[in-house]
Design a protein around this motif. Structure first.
Motif, PDB file in Angstrom:
ATOM      1  N   THR A 109      40.883  53.429  40.463  1.00 51.26           N
ATOM      2  CA  THR A 109      41.563  52.135  40.524  1.00 51.26           C
ATOM      3  C   THR A 109      42.916  52.182  41.221  1.00 51.26           C
ATOM      4  N   MET A 141      42.765  41.920  41.576  1.00 48.92           N
ATOM      5  CA  MET A 141      42.013  41.795  40.330  1.00 48.92           C
ATOM      6  C   MET A 141      40.601  42.355  40.491  1.00 48.92           C
ATOM      7  N   THR A 185      39.378  45.629  38.514  1.00 50.49           N
ATOM      8  CA  THR A 185      38.381  45.403  37.467  1.00 50.49           C
ATOM      9  C   THR A 185      37.084  46.132  37.787  1.00 50.49           C
ATOM     10  N   TYR A 224      33.671  50.673  34.728  1.00 49.51           N
ATOM     11  CA  TYR A 224      33.710  49.209  34.851  1.00 49.51           C
ATOM     12  C   TYR A 224      33.459  48.557  33.494  1.00 49.51           C
ATOM     13  N   GLU A 231      39.328  40.869  32.881  1.00 44.25           N
ATOM     14  CA  GLU A 231      39.717  40.890  34.292  1.00 44.25           C
ATOM     15  C   GLU A 231      41.197  41.245  34.390  1.00 44.25           C
ATOM     16  N   VAL A 232      41.519  42.169  35.270  1.00 50.85           N
ATOM     17  CA  VAL A 232      42.884  42.699  35.363  1.00 50.85           C
ATOM     18  C   VAL A 232      43.663  41.879  36.390  1.00 50.85           C
ATOM     19  N   ARG A 274      30.653  40.277  41.048  1.00 51.66           N
ATOM     20  CA  ARG A 274      30.037  41.195  40.094  1.00 51.66           C
ATOM     21  C   ARG A 274      28.622  41.577  40.537  1.00 51.66           C
ATOM     22  N   ILE A 281      36.550  48.923  31.251  1.00 55.78           N
ATOM     23  CA  ILE A 281      37.629  48.034  31.709  1.00 55.78           C
ATOM     24  C   ILE A 281      37.371  46.608  31.248  1.00 55.78           C
ATOM     25  N   THR A 282      36.175  46.107  31.486  1.00 55.96           N
ATOM     26  CA  THR A 282      35.894  44.713  31.137  1.00 55.96           C
ATOM     27  C   THR A 282      35.890  44.494  29.629  1.00 55.96           C
TER      28      THR A 282
END
Length: 696
Positions: free
Chosen positions: A285, A276, A280, A33, A42-43, A232, A36-37
């Motif tokens: 994933t 998303m 994220t 995580y 944010e994806v 989150r 990624i961030t």
């Protein structure tokens, strides 16, 4: 309960949601995580290009989902389908250590472990049981990954969906893994008729034990959502209570199932936001995103997918299913949606759907492109209902600037695309879907508002010398404004070169702007083709053979097969081939058996004519076990070449050896009615120079 009136379209949305989710999450699968961030933020959309990766690739989450579901039609769409039969489907379509699964080894990869159990004769559900494989191995994520199809064939019936999910999941998994799969399948089934997420959760969790971890996890997430608006913060709670450090193995069901509900509960019923959050949040994933995308696609339909950014155009419906049935590898979301919907209809006792008479490319579903993409900048493609025939849909080819030397071209793949010819990861095992001798049919119409006539020609792209694409054209035709025409074109001999794509080229001597509608494109009939080493130096002709033997070598003979144990098949063709002749020379150098197979539908569904050591020739049928249909004495020696041939006409089968009729019979007991061809080798080495497929 009756199927909803928009059943097919909602299945299509589910298939799209699945592949969108997988392609979105796959480029950063396994990232933390934090990584990624920090790297992606944010994806909200595809990141494959940003990471220098292809967007549309082979992936186990997609290929397993749509392949294992074939257990239903392969067993007559019987609602009493058993885990044992689903396990047989695994053995038929999987190629050992090559297709679909992560082949991570016994006790490490749950699916590989289950496959080895099945191969050793340990039938499902024992093959996936906790008692056989241990708790940690049995409770990994795979049962959940592959479950979406079972929900889609049970629209409005969550109990049946959960039961199918339990049976299918038990081939490889047990315990909490089954409960997570059951919940998702039930939610997807109910989502066809129920839009409220809370209702989906209420009705689905009641189908699993109240003392299970999955049940408690979902209750916790729902409680946290009532207390906390920040996803989150909820994710931090998940990591603290249900994180990877609490649940062992490579990819446990519990943490990842939690992230699925995190996305659903905090996504505000929005397809893009739900994906998303799920992506994220990290961990597995592509798996989590694929499940979430499918559920949201079913629940909110195509409108929900299209409410955000353009998810669909970059995909053009494309997906790949590499299995032992190589002719079904190159496919698309609309085609798979019809296949799934027809299984769902069969479970209800309804007749199958066949859009536009069963055309391969029918464009009947809103927005569908079925793999077609523009190859030139003067052409734009769009699925449209604005066509001359009311109520119809077609592929609109909007051209601007077509002129002498500047044609417009659009095509769809029929074999391994050039960009995937050397792909890493999950390799693309495929046979072409189109062959010489078959007849391509297409119907096109020109818009009545076009400024003038437009010329066009069907074409195909083949892999020629140096594996470069070479176009071969049908005779050109011309359409005046408002005119429509159906074209028929028999594919010519190509010297054994595989066909990579089929398409349409637009031509004009003067600058032309307008619209051409492709109503449908399809092909039919048996091929007329000879397979051998091409005269040029290409290599992709070998890739057209799906390799189900331990080793092959083309340095001497075009086809040299080596099988170290058991029986292997080298397969080419499609399950659409019905009545045809196949003939090949076979030279066993050292083998327990060697020969030729027809109507091949995988590793364990076919007819074969075999030279059997010592001194026998045998016609066999493989269908959940081997049955000898006919046998004779025949004195043959290692190193001798013999010509074997099979002819299929309905349920009638003829076999010949060295040009002499050998066996002729009718198979009325659950016959195999169609399929590809294969060279066969059992425990040893055999060679072949030439294989011919033809019709009378």
């Amino acid at each position: 309960m009756n199927l909803p009136p928009d059943y097919l379209e909602r299945v299509y949305a589910g298939v799209l949601g699945k592949i969108i989710g997988v392609y979105l999450g796959r480029p950063f699968e396994g990232w933390t995580y934090e990584h990624i961030t920090e790297t992606l933020g944010e994806v909200w959309y595809y990141v494959a290009e940003r990471l220098g990766k292809a967007l549309v690739v082979t992936d186990d989450d997609i290929s397993g989902t749509f392949t294992f579901l074939r257990a239903l039609p392969d067993h007559g769409n019987d609602p009493a389908l058993t885990p044992r039969q689903i396990g047989e489907t695994w053995l038929n379509y999987l190629i050992d250590r090559r297709t679909i699964l992560w082949w991570g080894g016994l006790g490490n990869s749950t699916e590989h472990t289950a496959y080895l159990r099945l191969k050793a004769g340990i039938a499902a559900p024992e093959s996936g049981s906790m008692g056989r494989n241990g708790k940690v191995v049995a409770e990994q994520i795979g049962a959940q990954i592959f479950i979406d199809g079972w929900g889609m064939v049970c629209a409005g019936d969550p109990e049946r969906a959960a039961d199918f999910a339990r049976r299918a999941g038990s081939v490889s998994h047990d315990g909490e893994a089954l409960y997570g799969a059951m919940v998702l399948a039930a939610m997807e089934a109910l989502a066809f008729v129920e839009p409220r997420l809370e209702r989906l959760l209420d009705e689905s969790v009641r189908l699993i034990p109240a003392d299970s971890v999955i049940y408690r996890l979902i209750a916790d997430l729902r409680s946290w959502r009532a207390q906390e608006d920040d996803w989150r913060a909820a994710r931090r709670r998940i990591e603290a209570i249900y994180g990877y450090d609490k649940y062992g193995g490579n990819c446990h069901i519990v943490p990842n199932h939690a992230l699925i509900h995190l996305g659903l509960l905090y996504g505000e019923d929005d397809f893009q936001k739900t994906l998303m959050i799920t992506n994220t949040a990290g961990w597995d994933t592509d798996c989590n995103s694929g499940n979430v995308g499918c559920l949201m696609g079913i629940k909110n339909g195509l409108a929900g997918i299209d409410a955000g950014p353009d998810w669909r155009s970059p995909l053009a419906d494309r997906l790949y299913l590499p299995t032992a049935d190589g002719g079904r590898c190159i496919t698309d979301a609309a085609r798979e949606a019809v296949f799934i919907a027809n299984s769902g209809r069969a479970l209800k006792g309804l007749e199958p759907l066949a859009p536009k008479g069963g055309a391969r490319f029918h464009f009947a579903l809103p927005g569908s492109l079925q793999g077609f993409q523009a190859e030139t900048g003067n052409l734009r493609l769009e699925n449209t209902a604005n066509v001359p025939q009311p109520g119809n849909r077609a592929l609109g080819l909007y051209y601007d600037g077509v002129a002498e030397g500047c044609p417009g071209r659009a095509a769809t793949p029929t074999f391994v695309p050039p960009e995937l010819a050397s792909m890493g990861g999950y390799e693309l095992y495929a046979s072409p879907t189109l062959y010489p001798g078959q007849t391509v049919r297409a119907r096109l119409a020109a818009s009545s508002t076009n400024s003038g006539a437009i010329a066009f020609a069907l074409y195909l792209a083949r892999y020629g010398a140096g594996d470069q694409l070479e176009r071969v054209y049908a005779p050109a035709a011309v359409l005046a404004p408002g005119e429509a025409r159906e074209i028929n074109w028999q594919v010519p001999d190509l010297g054994g070169d595989p066909i990579a794509a089929v398409g349409i080229e637009l031509r004009s001597k003067r600058r032309a702007t307008g619209t051409l509608y492709l109503d449908f494109l399809t092909w039919e009939g048996a091929p007329r083709v000879t397979f051998t080493r091409p005269a040029h130096n290409g290599t992709l002709w070998r890739r057209a053979w799906v390799n189900g033997v331990d080793q092959t070598d083309a340095r001497a003979e075009p086809f040299r097969l080596m099988q170290n144990a058991g029986r292997g098949l080298l397969i080419q063709g499609t399950d659409e081939w019905k009545d045809y002749h196949v003939r090949a020379d076979v030279t066993p150098h050292m083998a327990a058996a060697a020969g030729l197979a027809g109507r091949v539908q995988g590793m364990r569904r076919y007819y074969a004519l075999l030279l059997v050591h010592p001194g026998k020739v045998r016609l066999v049928k493989m269908l959940e076990g081997e049955r000898t249909l006919a046998e004779a004495d025949f004195r043959w020696q290692f190193g001798e070449t013999h010509t074997l041939a099979l002819r299929f006409a309905g349920s009638w089968i003829e076999a010949s050896l060295d040009g002499e009729a050998l066996f002729a019979l009718t198979d009325e007991n659950d016959p195999l009615n169609s399929g590809a061809i294969a060279l066969v080798c059992e425990e040893g080495r055999t060679a072949t120079q030439r294989v011919e497929v033809y019709r009378e």
